[in-house]
Design a protein around this motif. Sequence first.
Motif, PDB file in Angstrom:
ATOM      1  N   GLY A 276      -3.937 -17.689  -9.174  1.00  0.00           N
ATOM      2  CA  GLY A 276      -4.047 -16.531 -10.061  1.00  0.00           C
ATOM      3  C   GLY A 276      -4.875 -15.382  -9.506  1.00  0.00           C
ATOM      4  O   GLY A 276      -5.021 -14.353 -10.168  1.00  0.00           O
ATOM      5  N   HIS A 277      -5.397 -15.521  -8.294  1.00  0.00           N
ATOM      6  CA  HIS A 277      -6.286 -14.500  -7.743  1.00  0.00           C
ATOM      7  C   HIS A 277      -6.351 -14.650  -6.230  1.00  0.00           C
ATOM      8  O   HIS A 277      -7.022 -15.553  -5.721  1.00  0.00           O
ATOM      9  CB  HIS A 277      -7.701 -14.657  -8.344  1.00  0.00           C
ATOM     10  N   TRP A 278      -5.671 -13.746  -5.547  1.00  0.00           N
ATOM     11  CA  TRP A 278      -5.646 -13.845  -4.085  1.00  0.00           C
ATOM     12  C   TRP A 278      -5.313 -12.493  -3.461  1.00  0.00           C
ATOM     13  O   TRP A 278      -4.951 -11.551  -4.168  1.00  0.00           O
ATOM     14  CB  TRP A 278      -4.657 -14.928  -3.634  1.00  0.00           C
ATOM     15  N   ILE A 279      -5.469 -12.409  -2.161  1.00  0.00           N
ATOM     16  CA  ILE A 279      -5.053 -11.202  -1.429  1.00  0.00           C
ATOM     17  C   ILE A 279      -3.541 -11.290  -1.251  1.00  0.00           C
ATOM     18  O   ILE A 279      -3.051 -12.147  -0.521  1.00  0.00           O
ATOM     19  CB  ILE A 279      -5.748 -11.121  -0.052  1.00  0.00           C
ATOM     20  N   ASN A 280      -2.807 -10.415  -1.914  1.00  0.00           N
ATOM     21  CA  ASN A 280      -1.350 -10.480  -1.892  1.00  0.00           C
ATOM     22  C   ASN A 280      -0.747  -9.973  -0.584  1.00  0.00           C
ATOM     23  O   ASN A 280       0.228 -10.506  -0.103  1.00  0.00           O
ATOM     24  CB  ASN A 280      -0.759  -9.675  -3.052  1.00  0.00           C
ATOM     25  N   TRP A 281      -1.344  -8.916  -0.028  1.00  0.00           N
ATOM     26  CA  TRP A 281      -0.812  -8.391   1.230  1.00  0.00           C
ATOM     27  C   TRP A 281      -1.832  -7.507   1.938  1.00  0.00           C
ATOM     28  O   TRP A 281      -2.784  -7.031   1.327  1.00  0.00           O
ATOM     29  CB  TRP A 281       0.498  -7.630   1.042  1.00  0.00           C
ATOM     30  N   VAL A 282      -1.588  -7.303   3.226  1.00  0.00           N
ATOM     31  CA  VAL A 282      -2.363  -6.383   4.069  1.00  0.00           C
ATOM     32  C   VAL A 282      -1.384  -5.449   4.759  1.00  0.00           C
ATOM     33  O   VAL A 282      -0.310  -5.889   5.186  1.00  0.00           O
ATOM     34  CB  VAL A 282      -3.123  -7.142   5.172  1.00  0.00           C
ATOM     35  N   GLN A 283      -1.743  -4.187   4.853  1.00  0.00           N
ATOM     36  CA  GLN A 283      -0.943  -3.214   5.595  1.00  0.00           C
ATOM     37  C   GLN A 283      -1.772  -2.629   6.722  1.00  0.00           C
ATOM     38  O   GLN A 283      -2.959  -2.372   6.550  1.00  0.00           O
ATOM     39  CB  GLN A 283      -0.520  -2.044   4.698  1.00  0.00           C
ATOM     40  N   LEU A 284      -1.123  -2.384   7.865  1.00  0.00           N
ATOM     41  CA  LEU A 284      -1.783  -1.697   8.975  1.00  0.00           C
ATOM     42  C   LEU A 284      -1.011  -0.410   9.264  1.00  0.00           C
ATOM     43  O   LEU A 284       0.216  -0.432   9.397  1.00  0.00           O
ATOM     44  CB  LEU A 284      -1.801  -2.601  10.218  1.00  0.00           C
ATOM     45  N   PHE A 285      -1.736   0.698   9.351  1.00  0.00           N
ATOM     46  CA  PHE A 285      -1.137   2.006   9.615  1.00  0.00           C
ATOM     47  C   PHE A 285      -1.693   2.603  10.920  1.00  0.00           C
ATOM     48  O   PHE A 285      -2.853   2.381  11.264  1.00  0.00           O
ATOM     49  CB  PHE A 285      -1.499   3.018   8.511  1.00  0.00           C
ATOM     50  N   ALA A 286      -0.845   3.390  11.597  1.00  0.00           N
ATOM     51  CA  ALA A 286      -1.306   4.292  12.660  1.00  0.00           C
ATOM     52  C   ALA A 286      -1.113   5.688  12.109  1.00  0.00           C
ATOM     53  O   ALA A 286       0.022   6.147  11.994  1.00  0.00           O
ATOM     54  CB  ALA A 286      -0.494   4.095  13.934  1.00  0.00           C
TER      55      ALA A 286
END
Lengths: 126, 126, 126, 126
Positions: free
Chosen positions: C62-72
Motif C-alpha cells: 500500500g505504500h511504495w516508490i511506484n516509478w523513477v524517471q531520468l531526464f537529460a
Amino acid sequence: MSEKEFSLTKLNKPQQWTNLADMAKKHVPIIEAPEKVKAKEHFTVKIKVGGIDGVEHPNTLGHWINWVQLFAGDRLISKVDFAPEMCNGYLVTLNVTLNETATLKAREFCNLHGVWEGKERKIIVE
Amino acid sequence: MSEKEFSLTKLNKPQQWTNLADMAKKHVPIIEAPEKVKAKEHFTVKIKVGGIDGVEHPNTLGHWINWVQLFAGDRLISKVDFAPEMCNGYLVTLNVTLNETATLKAREFCNLHGVWEGKERKIIVE
Amino acid sequence: MSEKEFSLTKLNKPQQWTNLADMAKKHVPIIEAPEKVKAKEHFTVKIKVGGIDGVEHPNTLGHWINWVQLFAGDRLISKVDFAPEMCNGYLVTLNVTLNETATLKAREFCNLHGVWEGKERKIIVE
Amino acid sequence: MSEKEFSLTKLNKPQQWTNLADMAKKHVPIIEAPEKVKAKEHFTVKIKVGGIDGVEHPNTLGHWINWVQLFAGDRLISKVDFAPEMCNGYLVTLNVTLNETATLKAREFCNLHGVWEGKERKIIVE
C-alpha cells in the motif's frame, strides 16, 4: 513553423493557433472535456493526438505516437502507451475525477519528433 | 471463490462466470468491441475494470487499479496507467486496428490483489 | 519541512539541502554519474531513491516508490516502474548516452506522497 | 533461425542456445543474478539486452529496444522504458527482493522485431 521545426530535447508547444504547420497538426494532442464538473464525480475526457484539419499522424513500426499523458496541473492522471501499428487515429477516452478546479494538459511522444503539448483546458469543479 | 482467493504471484482469472465472488466482480476487466471489423480500419474498444453487478473497485492512495493492458493474441496493443484517486470507474476507450482475425484480452493490476484477466473476445477481420 | 510537508499536486523539491526532513530523506532521488563523458559513448548512471542518512523508504503493497524517471534536460531517458514489495532499496543503474553537454535530473513517484525531484547533475560532454 | 525469423504477434524465444542467429544475439535479454539469496534481503540483478558474441542491437530513433521487463514467476518486478538513442548497450541493474524461491525471466520489446524472452534463472531463497 516549417516541417523541420521540432525539438527532441525541448517541449514542443505551438505559440499561436492560427496557421499551424502540418508538423503541429499531426502531433498536438487535443483535449475534449466539460467546462464544469462536480467534485469527486467522474467525467469523460477525450484525448485525440493529431488529426487537426484532417492531418493524421502516421502509424508504422518505425514512426508512431508512443504514448500520451494527461495531467491535472502538475499531477499525472494517466499515461497511455501505444504499440506501433495497433492504434490508428490515436483517440483515447478516460474517466477522470477531480476534487477541485484544475487545468488539464496533455502531452504525447513521437519517437521521431519528440514531446508535444497542446492547449490547456480549465475544468471548474463546483 | 471467497474474498481471500487471489494471488499476487499468479494470474487471477475466473474459471466460471456464474456466481462470481465480489473479489472477481471488482477486479475483472470487461472488453466491449464489435464482433466483426475491417482490416486496417480502426474500431472502438471499451475496457471497464470491475463494476460487475455494480461492485466497483476502490480508488484510494493505498489501493487502486494501477494499470490495464489490452492484447491482441500475445501482442500488447496498449497499456494505460492510472494515478491513484484520479480515475474512478476505470473506464478506457481506445482505437484499435487489426490486420487479421485476433483474440483480444485485457489484464489489470491492483496493488493489493495482483493481476486479473477477464473473458477473451474474438474479433473477426473481414 | 515537517513530515506533513509534501504535495500530491505539485512537484516536491527541497529548497535547501541542509537539515532535510525525514520526508525528504526518504523520497529524494540521488544521481551518481561522472562529471565528464565522451559524446555517443555510454556511461553509467546510478539512481538511488531515498536512503539519505540511512532513512529508507518503506516498500509495502500500500505504500511504495511506484516509478523513477531520468531526464537529460527536458528529454526523458528512462522510466523504471517498480512493483510493490519487490525492489527494496530502490537502486537502479542504467547506461546513458549523450551527444552534448546536458543536465540530468531524476524524479520519483510515491503513491502516498507524490512526485519528488532531487539535485540536478551537469554532465559535460567532451 | 535466419535474420527473418521473428514474430510481431508471438513471443520470440530461442529453442536452442547453440548457433544462435544474429537476430537472437541482438535481442535476447540475459539475466545475471546470484543462485542463492536470503529471504527479504535485496540482491542485485543485471539485465543486458543483446550483445551476445558482441552483436549489439541498434539504437536509432526508428529502431531501438523500447522496454525491458523482469518477472519473478508470473509477477512483474520491474519494467524499464528506454527513449530512443539514449541508452546504448541496454544494460540495467536493479535491486530485487524475494520472499521465496522463484524463477526470474526477462522480456524486451523492439519496435521492429517484437517481444523476446531469454533463459530463465532459478533463484533459491534460503
